[in-house]
Design an enzyme around this catalytic site. Structure first.
Site, mmCIF file in Angstrom:
data_model
loop_
_atom_site.group_PDB
_atom_site.id
_atom_site.type_symbol
_atom_site.label_atom_id
_atom_site.label_comp_id
_atom_site.label_asym_id
_atom_site.label_seq_id
_atom_site.Cartn_x
_atom_site.Cartn_y
_atom_site.Cartn_z
ATOM 1 N N GLU A 47 -3.181 -4.585 -3.034
ATOM 2 C CA GLU A 47 -3.747 -5.456 -4.071
ATOM 3 C C GLU A 47 -3.768 -4.744 -5.419
ATOM 4 O O GLU A 47 -3.438 -5.310 -6.458
ATOM 5 C CB GLU A 47 -5.180 -5.866 -3.708
ATOM 6 N N CYS A 103 -10.333 -4.573 -0.030
ATOM 7 C CA CYS A 103 -11.422 -3.598 0.150
ATOM 8 C C CYS A 103 -12.355 -3.640 -1.066
ATOM 9 O O CYS A 103 -12.067 -4.288 -2.079
ATOM 10 C CB CYS A 103 -10.843 -2.197 0.347
ATOM 11 N N CYS A 134 -4.108 0.689 -2.477
ATOM 12 C CA CYS A 134 -3.973 -0.538 -1.683
ATOM 13 C C CYS A 134 -2.917 -1.468 -2.308
ATOM 14 O O CYS A 134 -2.644 -1.393 -3.510
ATOM 15 C CB CYS A 134 -5.284 -1.298 -1.637
ATOM 16 N N CYS A 177 -10.749 -2.614 -4.403
ATOM 17 C CA CYS A 177 -9.867 -3.664 -4.936
ATOM 18 C C CYS A 177 -10.672 -4.848 -5.467
ATOM 19 O O CYS A 177 -10.301 -5.445 -6.481
ATOM 20 C CB CYS A 177 -8.882 -4.126 -3.867
ATOM 21 N N ASN A 220 0.839 -1.200 0.000
ATOM 22 C CA ASN A 220 0.000 0.000 0.000
ATOM 23 C C ASN A 220 0.873 1.249 0.000
ATOM 24 O O ASN A 220 1.951 1.281 0.597
ATOM 25 C CB ASN A 220 -1.026 0.010 1.135
ATOM 26 N N ILE A 221 0.385 2.254 -0.707
ATOM 27 C CA ILE A 221 1.127 3.503 -0.896
ATOM 28 C C ILE A 221 0.175 4.648 -0.558
ATOM 29 O O ILE A 221 -0.793 4.887 -1.301
ATOM 30 C CB ILE A 221 1.638 3.627 -2.355
ATOM 31 N N GLU A 222 0.420 5.281 0.587
ATOM 32 C CA GLU A 222 -0.511 6.319 1.058
ATOM 33 C C GLU A 222 -0.112 7.695 0.534
ATOM 34 O O GLU A 222 0.938 7.872 -0.085
ATOM 35 C CB GLU A 222 -0.561 6.281 2.590
#
Ligand code: THU
Length: 137
Positions: A56, A92, A54, A95, A43-45
């Site tokens: 995935e 989620c 996310c 995804c 995940n990359i915020e």
């Protein structure tokens, strides 16, 4: 036969790269293609929150951008950074929608705490009644 251990280990490794300054919740994913390749993702915020990606979707977008469109399974591992993974997490809703674009109803989702403790679901189980391309095309 899917090598679940290998896929889970790839997800655990990818989790190390999670960029999570806001949630401190690190997720790793590993996507298996029909041809036997594995694409991993984390995940990359983002400070603006909405652009957060996310693990995935990172994995699936990496794969599709390299010409892969046929997938067999994805392993997902997630939990608070620095703590033992204590929950089985599943993709989620966003995804699931992205997976449904490329994956069949019997695509396997492996939700793991570690390489020996995991649950398996099909996409159909996690995303029944989905809206998909058959409705549009
Ligand atoms: N996240 C994932 O990467 N995959 C999931 O299946 C659930 C949530 C990420 C998004 C965000 O960076 C953090 O976990 C907390 O929601």
């Amino acid at each position: 036969m899917i090598d679940c251990k290998k896929l889970i280990n790839e997800a655990i490794n990818a989790r190390e790269y999670a960029y999570i300054p806001y949630s401190n919740f690190a997720v790793g994913a590993a996507l298996l293609t029909e041809s036997g390749k594995i694409y991993s993702g984390c995940n990359i915020e983002n400070a603006s929150f909405t652009p957060t990606n996310c693990a995935e979707r990172t994995a699936i977008f990496k794969a599709v951008s390299e010409g892969e469109r046929n997938f067999v399974a994805i392993a997902v591992v997630g939990g608070k950074h620095g703590e033992k993974v204590s929950e089985y997490i599943t993709p989620c809703g966003v995804c699931r929608q992205v997976l449904a674009e490329f994956c069949s109803k019997d695509f396997i989702i492996i939700s793991a705490k570690n390489e020996t403790d995991y649950k398996e679901f099909t996409l159909k189980e996690l995303f029944p009644g989905s809206f998909n391309k058959e409705s549009v095309l």
